[in-house]
Structures are given as structure tokens and as C-alpha cells.
Design an enzyme around this catalytic site. Structure first.
Site, PDB file in Angstrom:
ATOM      1  N   ASP A 129       1.633  14.800   0.503  1.00 24.19           N
ATOM      2  CA  ASP A 129       0.600  15.743   0.960  1.00 24.19           C
ATOM      3  C   ASP A 129       0.068  15.411   2.354  1.00 24.19           C
ATOM      4  O   ASP A 129      -0.732  16.168   2.894  1.00 24.19           O
ATOM      5  CB  ASP A 129      -0.549  15.805  -0.053  1.00 24.19           C
ATOM      6  CG  ASP A 129      -1.084  14.428  -0.431  1.00 24.19           C
ATOM      7  OD1 ASP A 129      -0.263  13.525  -0.696  1.00 24.19           O
ATOM      8  OD2 ASP A 129      -2.309  14.255  -0.449  1.00 24.19           O
ATOM      9  N   ASN A 178      -5.020 -10.466  -3.239  1.00 27.45           N
ATOM     10  CA  ASN A 178      -4.955  -9.874  -1.889  1.00 27.45           C
ATOM     11  C   ASN A 178      -4.351  -8.474  -1.962  1.00 27.45           C
ATOM     12  O   ASN A 178      -4.511  -7.677  -1.047  1.00 27.45           O
ATOM     13  CB  ASN A 178      -4.142 -10.767  -0.941  1.00 27.45           C
ATOM     14  CG  ASN A 178      -2.758 -11.088  -1.472  1.00 27.45           C
ATOM     15  OD1 ASN A 178      -2.457 -10.837  -2.641  1.00 27.45           O
ATOM     16  ND2 ASN A 178      -1.915 -11.644  -0.633  1.00 27.45           N
ATOM     17  N   ALA A 179      -3.635  -8.199  -3.040  1.00 25.22           N
ATOM     18  CA  ALA A 179      -2.922  -6.934  -3.182  1.00 25.22           C
ATOM     19  C   ALA A 179      -3.736  -5.979  -4.048  1.00 25.22           C
ATOM     20  O   ALA A 179      -3.589  -5.942  -5.256  1.00 25.22           O
ATOM     21  CB  ALA A 179      -1.555  -7.190  -3.808  1.00 25.22           C
ATOM     22  N   LYS A 198       1.981   1.848  -5.202  1.00 25.57           N
ATOM     23  CA  LYS A 198       2.574   1.284  -6.431  1.00 25.57           C
ATOM     24  C   LYS A 198       1.621   1.427  -7.607  1.00 25.57           C
ATOM     25  O   LYS A 198       2.040   1.668  -8.731  1.00 25.57           O
ATOM     26  CB  LYS A 198       2.895  -0.209  -6.232  1.00 25.57           C
ATOM     27  CG  LYS A 198       4.002  -0.480  -5.253  1.00 25.57           C
ATOM     28  CD  LYS A 198       4.227  -1.972  -5.068  1.00 25.57           C
ATOM     29  CE  LYS A 198       3.049  -2.652  -4.401  1.00 25.57           C
ATOM     30  NZ  LYS A 198       2.748  -2.223  -3.037  1.00 25.57           N
ATOM     31  N   THR A 220       1.849  14.166  -5.061  1.00 26.50           N
ATOM     32  CA  THR A 220       1.377  15.256  -4.201  1.00 26.50           C
ATOM     33  C   THR A 220      -0.143  15.232  -4.001  1.00 26.50           C
ATOM     34  O   THR A 220      -0.720  16.180  -3.493  1.00 26.50           O
ATOM     35  CB  THR A 220       1.775  16.614  -4.811  1.00 26.50           C
ATOM     36  OG1 THR A 220       1.183  16.691  -6.128  1.00 26.50           O
ATOM     37  CG2 THR A 220       3.281  16.766  -4.926  1.00 26.50           C
ATOM     38  N   GLY A 221      -0.779  14.145  -4.450  1.00 23.32           N
ATOM     39  CA  GLY A 221      -2.230  14.012  -4.313  1.00 23.32           C
ATOM     40  C   GLY A 221      -2.647  12.701  -4.940  1.00 23.32           C
ATOM     41  O   GLY A 221      -1.836  12.048  -5.604  1.00 23.32           O
ATOM     42  N   HIS A 230      -4.940  -2.486  -5.716  1.00 19.64           N
ATOM     43  CA  HIS A 230      -4.242  -1.277  -6.129  1.00 19.64           C
ATOM     44  C   HIS A 230      -5.260  -0.266  -6.618  1.00 19.64           C
ATOM     45  O   HIS A 230      -6.254  -0.624  -7.237  1.00 19.64           O
ATOM     46  CB  HIS A 230      -3.148  -1.551  -7.159  1.00 19.64           C
ATOM     47  CG  HIS A 230      -3.521  -2.519  -8.236  1.00 19.64           C
ATOM     48  ND1 HIS A 230      -3.790  -3.842  -7.982  1.00 19.64           N
ATOM     49  CD2 HIS A 230      -3.668  -2.360  -9.561  1.00 19.64           C
ATOM     50  CE1 HIS A 230      -4.082  -4.449  -9.117  1.00 19.64           C
ATOM     51  NE2 HIS A 230      -4.033  -3.565 -10.096  1.00 19.64           N
ATOM     52  N   ARG A 259      -9.968  -3.169   6.139  1.00 19.93           N
ATOM     53  CA  ARG A 259      -9.567  -2.870   7.522  1.00 19.93           C
ATOM     54  C   ARG A 259      -8.927  -1.489   7.589  1.00 19.93           C
ATOM     55  O   ARG A 259      -8.290  -1.049   6.640  1.00 19.93           O
ATOM     56  CB  ARG A 259      -8.496  -3.852   7.986  1.00 19.93           C
ATOM     57  CG  ARG A 259      -8.941  -5.277   8.063  1.00 19.93           C
ATOM     58  CD  ARG A 259      -7.727  -6.135   8.483  1.00 19.93           C
ATOM     59  NE  ARG A 259      -7.904  -7.501   8.044  1.00 19.93           N
ATOM     60  CZ  ARG A 259      -6.908  -8.296   7.666  1.00 19.93           C
ATOM     61  NH1 ARG A 259      -5.663  -7.866   7.670  1.00 19.93           N
ATOM     62  NH2 ARG A 259      -7.153  -9.521   7.291  1.00 19.93           N
ATOM     63  N   ASP A 304       0.806  -1.224   0.000  1.00 22.83           N
ATOM     64  CA  ASP A 304       0.000   0.000   0.000  1.00 22.83           C
ATOM     65  C   ASP A 304       0.839   1.274   0.000  1.00 22.83           C
ATOM     66  O   ASP A 304       0.450   2.286   0.572  1.00 22.83           O
ATOM     67  CB  ASP A 304      -0.975  -0.010   1.189  1.00 22.83           C
ATOM     68  CG  ASP A 304      -1.790  -1.283   1.196  1.00 22.83           C
ATOM     69  OD1 ASP A 304      -2.319  -1.626   0.133  1.00 22.83           O
ATOM     70  OD2 ASP A 304      -1.853  -1.955   2.240  1.00 22.83           O
TER      71      ASP A 304
HETATM   72  P1  IMP Z   1      -2.075 -12.870   2.964  1.00 23.38           P
HETATM   73  O1  IMP Z   1      -1.081 -12.608   1.921  1.00 23.38           O
HETATM   74  O2  IMP Z   1      -3.484 -12.534   2.527  1.00 23.38           O
HETATM   75  O3  IMP Z   1      -1.958 -14.244   3.577  1.00 23.38           O
HETATM   76  O4  IMP Z   1      -1.760 -11.863   4.155  1.00 23.38           O
HETATM   77  C1  IMP Z   1      -0.567 -11.969   4.916  1.00 23.38           C
HETATM   78  C2  IMP Z   1      -0.212 -10.628   5.530  1.00 23.38           C
HETATM   79  O5  IMP Z   1       0.143  -9.721   4.491  1.00 23.38           O
HETATM   80  C3  IMP Z   1      -1.364  -9.951   6.273  1.00 23.38           C
HETATM   81  O6  IMP Z   1      -0.861  -9.180   7.335  1.00 23.38           O
HETATM   82  C4  IMP Z   1      -1.980  -9.057   5.221  1.00 23.38           C
HETATM   83  O7  IMP Z   1      -2.679  -8.000   5.793  1.00 23.38           O
HETATM   84  C5  IMP Z   1      -0.737  -8.603   4.480  1.00 23.38           C
HETATM   85  N1  IMP Z   1      -1.009  -8.256   3.084  1.00 23.38           N
HETATM   86  C6  IMP Z   1      -1.232  -9.106   2.056  1.00 23.38           C
HETATM   87  N2  IMP Z   1      -1.418  -8.419   0.911  1.00 23.38           N
HETATM   88  C7  IMP Z   1      -1.286  -7.120   1.223  1.00 23.38           C
HETATM   89  C8  IMP Z   1      -1.344  -5.917   0.456  1.00 23.38           C
HETATM   90  O8  IMP Z   1      -1.521  -5.891  -0.751  1.00 23.38           O
HETATM   91  N3  IMP Z   1      -1.177  -4.753   1.135  1.00 23.38           N
HETATM   92  C9  IMP Z   1      -0.945  -4.743   2.462  1.00 23.38           C
HETATM   93  N4  IMP Z   1      -0.879  -5.831   3.202  1.00 23.38           N
HETATM   94  C10 IMP Z   1      -1.049  -7.019   2.595  1.00 23.38           C
HETATM   95 MG    MG Z   2      -2.897  -2.258  -1.672  1.00 25.83          MG
END
Ligand code: IMP
Ligand code: MG
Length: 338
Positions: free
Chosen positions: A285, A38-39, A15, A328-329, A41, A255, A12
Site C-alpha cells: 500500500d 533489539n528486534a 515479519k 495491503t495494510g 515487532h 529512530r 522491519d
Molecule cells: P544491535 O543489534 O542493537 O547491536 O544493532 C546493530 C545494527 O543492527 C544497528 O544498525 C541496528 O539499528 C540494527 N538492528 C538491530 N536490530 C534491528 C531490528 O530489529 N530492526 C532493524 N534494525 C536492527
Molecule cells: Mg522491527
């Protein structure tokens, strides 16, 4: 040549915004994404915000083809939904061995207290799918899904042919150094390594064609799950500013993100392990008075001190990258090129 975007903290860092900016202003033939849903963007253009799990942030440039490598993990319905939202059906390419997370895998992860409570997993099923892939179970690949048939191509072949012809590729990494399975803060990490060399391997690319490695930092650090933060902010009023103005709410997990002060140790490791050649700063910012500033001279003393300290740090860490971009924003255009 290949340019890479990596996270210098715990995910976070912005990127998505940096990748969107680079690919919009640049002339990349392909924008490649690896890693899981899980990531999340977030990309903002002219006030319109896109929160994506898998479609590469470079989708805003209509000339750029979008690629999911063999190291990408997605869910068919989530991906098709994003394809529709971004109107990218005619330029998406998927490696036959990208993994499709099944509902059973998502449920297994959500039902496992080890994943959800101890590690704080996002609950997409990525960890479960990676685990089954390593066990060589009968998992589902993109090549096995009729709904994705039109997108399947040999990604390593395609990308390397592009390089051979003098083309350019933007490789968008996920998460950050603190979440790397290898170099992060085990066990509070994700299920993959999250550094430049791994992103290359996951896409089917080698290291010889890399031009720049951007590592992205915020002037503070956030974590959506458990695990170390050197100096965590606990003051509720202060935290609220991060959660509102800074939008520090998990884009997939929803969360409220934990917030800590900038960590020099993880920054040094991110520069070193990723072989960072260019630093990108986002959320400048969040220092009051720096919204959409157009020149470095016009930043406030607080922001200038942060930049000076980071320059001093990078002067000491190989390969001594320069600060190249400052956001900057939230909008893609709110970006200063140094
Ligand atoms: P998991 O990859 O979903 O098993 O999560 C494992 C840990 O990495 C947890 O603390 C998640 O909150 C954190 N996490 C996984 N993906 C991201 C992401 O894209 N941004 C921030 N934290 C992440
Ligand atoms: Mg993210």
C-alpha cells in the site's frame, strides 16, 4: 512440521505481521521466537496495535503456546511487562538457557561508542550479552531467575516431541539478511546470524522437519542504523510519507528509519541463503492506490510491475519461491493470499 519466517532486507520487513497472520489463520501448536529485544515487532488486530520485543507474534491465537528458545535474549522486567500486556502467562515457555540481559550489560552497551556510534546499536544490551556469552562469563540465564521459574521447560525436548506427534511449529526469525553477522554488511550488522538455519539451531530444532520458509520483503528497504543502502532516498517530502503512512520509525530505537529503493542483490541472497519457499510482501500500500486491495488484478500498474519484477528475480534464484502473501495494510486481516 516447521514453518519459518525470515527477513529479506535490513529488519522491519513486517515479519511480526506475517507471523501473526500465519499463526492466527493456521493451527500451530507452538510459536517460537529467538534473538533479542533489539528486534521489535508490531502486530495490529482490529485497529489495536501491539509493539513487542520478545513475546512471539503468534500470541493472538489463544491455542498457540509461546516459546523463547535458548537463542533468545530478554530482560526480566520487559518480558513480564509484555506477558501482562498480552495476557499470556498461562502459555509461555522459556528455555532454561535463554539469556537475561542485565542492567549492567545494557549500560555497558549504551556507554560504548563502538556499539552506539559506529554500529548504531539499538542499545538494549544484546551485543554486550552475546559478547559475554561467547567469553563464557558468568551471565544470567532464565533458569537463574525466580520470577520466571513457572515458565522454564526443556524446549528442544518439547518441540521435537510435538513434531514426533505430527504437530506444527511456527519459528519467527529476527532482523534480515543485511544485518546478519555472517552474511550481512559487516560491521553494520547485529550480533548474530539472522538466517533460517541459525534460527532453527537457536530454538533447538533441526533442518529435516522444515516445511516452508517465508522470506518477507517490502517494496523498498529501510535501515535504522548506519551501513549501506544501494539507492538511499534523500528527498524530505518523500521520506516523510514513509515515516508517516509507512510508520517507518524504529519500534525499539524510536529512530526515523533511513529508506532506500528495493535491492535485488540482497533479495537474491535472502532467497538463496534462507532456502526461501514462499515470499511474503508487506507495505504494498506504499504504492498509492493499493490500500486493502482484495484481488491481485486490482493492484495499480506500479504495484503490478513490482510483483512482476520480483517474480522474474525469484525465477532465477534457487529454490525459485512463489509470492504467497501480500500485505495491503497494517491490520493482520489486510492480507492477500495468492
Ligand atoms: P544491535 O543489534 O542493537 O547491536 O544493532 C546493530 C545494527 O543492527 C544497528 O544498525 C541496528 O539499528 C540494527 N538492528 C538491530 N536490530 C534491528 C531490528 O530489529 N530492526 C532493524 N534494525 C536492527
Ligand atoms: Mg522491527
Amino acid at each position: 512440521m516447521i514453518d519459518l519466517v525470515c527477513g529479506g532486507q535490513a529488519g522491519d520487513e513486517g515479519k511480526g505481521k506475517i507471523s501473526a497472520y500465519l499463526s492466527y489463520k493456521g493451527n500451530y501448536d507452538y510459536c517460537v521466537r529467538v534473538g533479542g529485544p533489539n528486534a521489535g515487532h508490531t502486530v495490529v488486530q482490529n485497529g489495536v496495535s501491539y509493539t513487542l520485543k520478545n513475546i512471539p507474534s503468534g500470541f493472538l491465537n489463544p491455542k498457540t503456546k509461546l516459546v523463547l528458545g535458548a537463542g533468545a535474549y530478554t530482560k526480566t522486567e520487559w518480558l513480564l511487562d509484555e506477558v501482562k500486556k498480552t495476557n499470556t502467562q498461562d502459555r509461555l515457555i522459556i528455555d532454561p538457557y535463554a539469556v537475561l540481559i542485565t542492567d549492567e550489560q545494557t549500560q555497558a552497551e549504551r556507554g560504548a561508542s563502538h556499539f552506539m556510534n559506529h554500529i548504531g546499536s539499538v542499545g538494549t544490551g544484546l551485543g554486550q550479552a552475546v559478547k559475554e556469552r561467547i567469553e563464557r562469563r558468568d551471565i544470567k540465564f532464565a533458569k537463574d531467575e525466580p520470577l520466571l521459574k513457572e515458565f522454564i521447560q526443556d524446549v528442544p525436548e518439547l518441540l521435537n516431541r510435538c513434531l514426533d506427534k505430527g504437530g506444527d511449529i511456527l519459528l519467527e526469525g529476527t532482523q534480515g539478511i543485511k544485518l546478519s553477522l555472517l552474511h550481512g554488511e559487516y560491521p553494520f550488522v547485529t550480533s548474530r546470524d539472522t538466517t533460517a538455519s541459525t534460527f532453527l539451531g537457536e530454538a533447538g530444532l533441526g533442518p529435516k522437519s522444515v516445511r516452508d520458509v517465508y522470506v518477507v520483503f517490502k517494496p523498498y528497504i529501510t535501515r535504522v542504523g548506519p551501513g549501506p543502502l544501494e539507492k538511499e532516498i534523500s528527498d524530505e517530502k518523500e521520506l516523510e510519507i514513509y515515516h508517516t503512512k509507512g510508520h517507518e520509525i524504529g519500534s525499539v530505537s524510536k529512530r526515523l528509519r533511513r529508506v532506500g529503493e528495493f535491492e535485488k542483490r540482497s533479495a537474491s541472497r535472502a532467497i538463496m541463503i534462507n532456502n526461501c519457499t514462499k515470499i511474503a510482501i508487506t507495505h504494498i500500500d506504499m504504492f498509492p492506490g493499493n490500500d486493502r486491495v482484495k484481488k491481485e488484478e486490482d493492484f495499480t500498474p506500479e504495484a503490478k510491475k513490482f510483483l512482476a519484477d520480483l517474480r522474474a528475480l525469484s525465477a532465477q534464484v534457487y529454490p525459485h519461491p512463489k509470492i504467497a502473501l501480500i500485505s495491503t495494510g497494517p491490520d493482520m486481516e489486510d492480507t492477500l493470499v495468492l
